[in-house]
Motif scaffolding. Structure first.
Motif, PDB file in Angstrom:
ATOM      1  N   LYS A   1       0.847  -1.191   0.000  1.00 55.63           N
ATOM      2  CA  LYS A   1       0.000   0.000   0.000  1.00 55.63           C
ATOM      3  C   LYS A   1       0.884   1.242   0.000  1.00 55.63           C
ATOM      4  O   LYS A   1       1.778   1.362   0.844  1.00 55.63           O
ATOM      5  N   ALA A   2       0.651   2.126  -0.957  1.00 56.48           N
ATOM      6  CA  ALA A   2       1.475   3.332  -1.065  1.00 56.48           C
ATOM      7  C   ALA A   2       0.629   4.513  -1.535  1.00 56.48           C
ATOM      8  O   ALA A   2      -0.323   4.345  -2.283  1.00 56.48           O
ATOM      9  N   ARG A   3       1.002   5.683  -1.063  1.00 46.03           N
ATOM     10  CA  ARG A   3       0.300   6.910  -1.432  1.00 46.03           C
ATOM     11  C   ARG A   3       1.282   7.972  -1.907  1.00 46.03           C
ATOM     12  O   ARG A   3       2.434   7.998  -1.486  1.00 46.03           O
ATOM     13  N   LYS A   4       0.789   8.863  -2.776  1.00 42.52           N
ATOM     14  CA  LYS A   4       1.580   9.979  -3.298  1.00 42.52           C
ATOM     15  C   LYS A   4       1.090  11.269  -2.668  1.00 42.52           C
ATOM     16  O   LYS A   4      -0.115  11.472  -2.513  1.00 42.52           O
ATOM     17  N   HIS A   5       2.033  12.130  -2.327  1.00 40.51           N
ATOM     18  CA  HIS A   5       1.694  13.455  -1.804  1.00 40.51           C
ATOM     19  C   HIS A   5       2.549  14.478  -2.540  1.00 40.51           C
ATOM     20  O   HIS A   5       3.759  14.281  -2.680  1.00 40.51           O
ATOM     21  N   VAL A   6       1.935  15.543  -3.015  1.00 40.32           N
ATOM     22  CA  VAL A   6       2.681  16.627  -3.654  1.00 40.32           C
ATOM     23  C   VAL A   6       2.433  17.890  -2.846  1.00 40.32           C
ATOM     24  O   VAL A   6       1.295  18.262  -2.573  1.00 40.32           O
ATOM     25  N   LYS A   7       3.518  18.525  -2.439  1.00 39.71           N
ATOM     26  CA  LYS A   7       3.444  19.758  -1.653  1.00 39.71           C
ATOM     27  C   LYS A   7       4.309  20.809  -2.326  1.00 39.71           C
ATOM     28  O   LYS A   7       5.130  20.493  -3.188  1.00 39.71           O
ATOM     29  N   SER A   8       4.137  22.035  -1.890  1.00 41.16           N
ATOM     30  CA  SER A   8       5.067  23.082  -2.333  1.00 41.16           C
ATOM     31  C   SER A   8       5.354  23.967  -1.137  1.00 41.16           C
ATOM     32  O   SER A   8       4.634  23.932  -0.136  1.00 41.16           O
ATOM     33  N   GLY A   9       6.428  24.717  -1.245  1.00 35.38           N
ATOM     34  CA  GLY A   9       6.814  25.579  -0.132  1.00 35.38           C
ATOM     35  C   GLY A   9       8.103  25.114   0.504  1.00 35.38           C
ATOM     36  O   GLY A   9       8.938  24.499  -0.160  1.00 35.38           O
ATOM     37  N   HIS A  10       8.243  25.395   1.782  1.00 38.01           N
ATOM     38  CA  HIS A  10       9.464  25.048   2.508  1.00 38.01           C
ATOM     39  C   HIS A  10       9.588  23.524   2.559  1.00 38.01           C
ATOM     40  O   HIS A  10       8.696  22.839   3.058  1.00 38.01           O
ATOM     41  N   ILE A  11      10.694  22.985   2.042  1.00 36.85           N
ATOM     42  CA  ILE A  11      10.812  21.541   1.842  1.00 36.85           C
ATOM     43  C   ILE A  11      10.777  20.763   3.159  1.00 36.85           C
ATOM     44  O   ILE A  11       9.942  19.867   3.332  1.00 36.85           O
ATOM     45  N   ALA A  12      11.657  21.095   4.089  1.00 40.82           N
ATOM     46  CA  ALA A  12      11.712  20.347   5.356  1.00 40.82           C
ATOM     47  C   ALA A  12      10.388  20.453   6.109  1.00 40.82           C
ATOM     48  O   ALA A  12       9.868  19.462   6.630  1.00 40.82           O
ATOM     49  N   LYS A  13       9.816  21.644   6.139  1.00 37.73           N
ATOM     50  CA  LYS A  13       8.542  21.866   6.854  1.00 37.73           C
ATOM     51  C   LYS A  13       7.434  21.025   6.220  1.00 37.73           C
ATOM     52  O   LYS A  13       6.632  20.402   6.914  1.00 37.73           O
ATOM     53  N   SER A  14       7.408  20.976   4.892  1.00 40.21           N
ATOM     54  CA  SER A  14       6.387  20.189   4.187  1.00 40.21           C
ATOM     55  C   SER A  14       6.526  18.701   4.492  1.00 40.21           C
ATOM     56  O   SER A  14       5.527  18.006   4.689  1.00 40.21           O
ATOM     57  N   ILE A  15       7.760  18.205   4.523  1.00 38.71           N
ATOM     58  CA  ILE A  15       8.020  16.792   4.837  1.00 38.71           C
ATOM     59  C   ILE A  15       7.492  16.472   6.237  1.00 38.71           C
ATOM     60  O   ILE A  15       6.795  15.476   6.441  1.00 38.71           O
ATOM     61  N   LEU A  16       7.812  17.338   7.193  1.00 35.42           N
ATOM     62  CA  LEU A  16       7.389  17.119   8.578  1.00 35.42           C
ATOM     63  C   LEU A  16       5.868  17.206   8.720  1.00 35.42           C
ATOM     64  O   LEU A  16       5.272  16.457   9.494  1.00 35.42           O
ATOM     65  N   GLU A  17       5.238  18.088   7.948  1.00 36.44           N
ATOM     66  CA  GLU A  17       3.768  18.206   7.972  1.00 36.44           C
ATOM     67  C   GLU A  17       3.113  16.917   7.481  1.00 36.44           C
ATOM     68  O   GLU A  17       2.152  16.437   8.073  1.00 36.44           O
TER      69      GLU A  17
END
Length: 127
Positions: free
Chosen positions: A67-83
């Motif tokens: 089971k795997a999911r995709k997430h696409v974010k933009s903005g501050h990279i480290a902050k987005s990863i932690l979110e």
């Protein structure tokens, strides 16, 4: 003692370090029967590598039952990863030591450094 690993978050940007982290995360996921979340954070550094190309490469490696999911974010990279780690209830983050656009010879990239410092869960950095 570490709790069971059921959800692994893997930040990806199309870099070689990111690919090694994907392979390591797939191995751990198989051993622990864990779900995978892949997060691509759009930035000016990786704008030439669209997220769908990165995800397509990863999905070719996934077994059908994983089971795997995709997430696409933009903005501050480290902050987005932690979110995303927080939102998804991740048990562990597996990431490359350096992404795209960082100086060669830097032992660990600023993104990995920031994630390690601020994460509430274990972080594995793959060289």
């Amino acid at each position: 003692m570490m709790s069971a690993i059921k959800k692994i978050l893997v930040p990806v940007d199309g870099s070689v370090g990111g690919c090694k982290a994907v392979d390591e995360a797939l191995f751990i996921a198989e051993k622990c029967d864990a779900e995978l979340d892949f997060v691509y954070v759009a930035s000016n550094i990786n704008k030439d590598i669209p997220s769908h190309i990165v995800f397509d490469r990863i999905w070719e490696k996934l077994s059908d039952e994983r089971k795997a999911r995709k997430h696409v974010k933009s903005g501050h990279i480290a902050k987005s990863i932690l979110e995303v780690a927080d939102e998804q209830g991740s048990d562990m983050i597996v990431m490359g030591s350096r992404g795209l656009g960082l100086l060669k010879g830097v032992l660990i990239g600023s993104v990995s450094q920031k994630v390690i410092e601020e994460a509430k869960i274990p972080v594995m950095v793959v060289k």
